[in-house]
Design a protein around this motif. Sequence first.
Motif, short mmCIF file in Angstrom:
data_model
loop_
_atom_site.label_atom_id
_atom_site.label_comp_id
_atom_site.label_asym_id
_atom_site.label_seq_id
_atom_site.Cartn_x
_atom_site.Cartn_y
_atom_site.Cartn_z
N VAL A 154 23.34 -18.03 -4.58
CA VAL A 154 24.31 -18.54 -3.69
C VAL A 154 23.91 -18.51 -2.25
N VAL A 155 24.17 -19.36 -1.57
CA VAL A 155 23.86 -19.21 0.02
C VAL A 155 25.16 -19.46 0.87
N ALA A 156 25.56 -18.18 1.28
CA ALA A 156 26.99 -18.24 1.79
C ALA A 156 27.09 -17.52 3.05
N ASN A 157 28.06 -17.98 3.98
CA ASN A 157 28.51 -17.33 5.10
C ASN A 157 29.64 -18.38 5.79
N PRO A 158 30.82 -17.86 6.01
CA PRO A 158 32.16 -18.50 6.28
C PRO A 158 32.13 -19.30 7.56
#
Length: 205
Positions: A5-9
């Motif tokens: 999962v590649v995540a950053n808001p």
Amino acid sequence: MPVIVVANPKGGVGKSTLSTNIAGYYASRGHAVMLGDVDVQQSSRLWLQLRPPQARPIQSWAVDADAIAKPPKGVTHVVLDTPAGLHGKRLREVLKRADRIVVPLQASVFDVFATRAFLDELAASRKADDVPVALVGMRVHANTLSADKLRAMADQLGWPLLTMLRDTQNYVHLAASGLTLFDVAKGKVERDLEQWGPLVAWLGE
């Protein structure tokens, strides 16, 4: 089957660039890869439509963040590109599937501030205790004060900063053709592949 999962808001930090290239890395290793796009902008899915038929195949997977289903049989590796503003229920739903989480961020005060709040939320999740999390600096020059600040934040939070990827047109030009660093001759992107070394080692096969 690993799910990355590649995540950053925070928007505009390079999630799709990172996601597509991770998928390209796994495809280059001969795996059956699926690239899922939870982002409403569908950047990764659009990128797949540009991918030439002679390139190593990467399957598309349009997923609903509120109801992420299991990928089809035969898929060995999944990469999930997530949207800006990923928090709360949507974050928990994605975490249910994650085996590893990669957090891209840039070396601006706004990115660091937004990302730190997200990492605090991630750390508060029980699921995060079982999922390795790592940071990747995007469009960062390693020998700068900004890079030093990223390293200091990573040390303070206890999250590994695996590598810092330089600001180069290689990513822009390759993305426009549906390609990744791992689809072209190594000599053309040698410097960038060196920067990817610690990340692919952490991702594993």
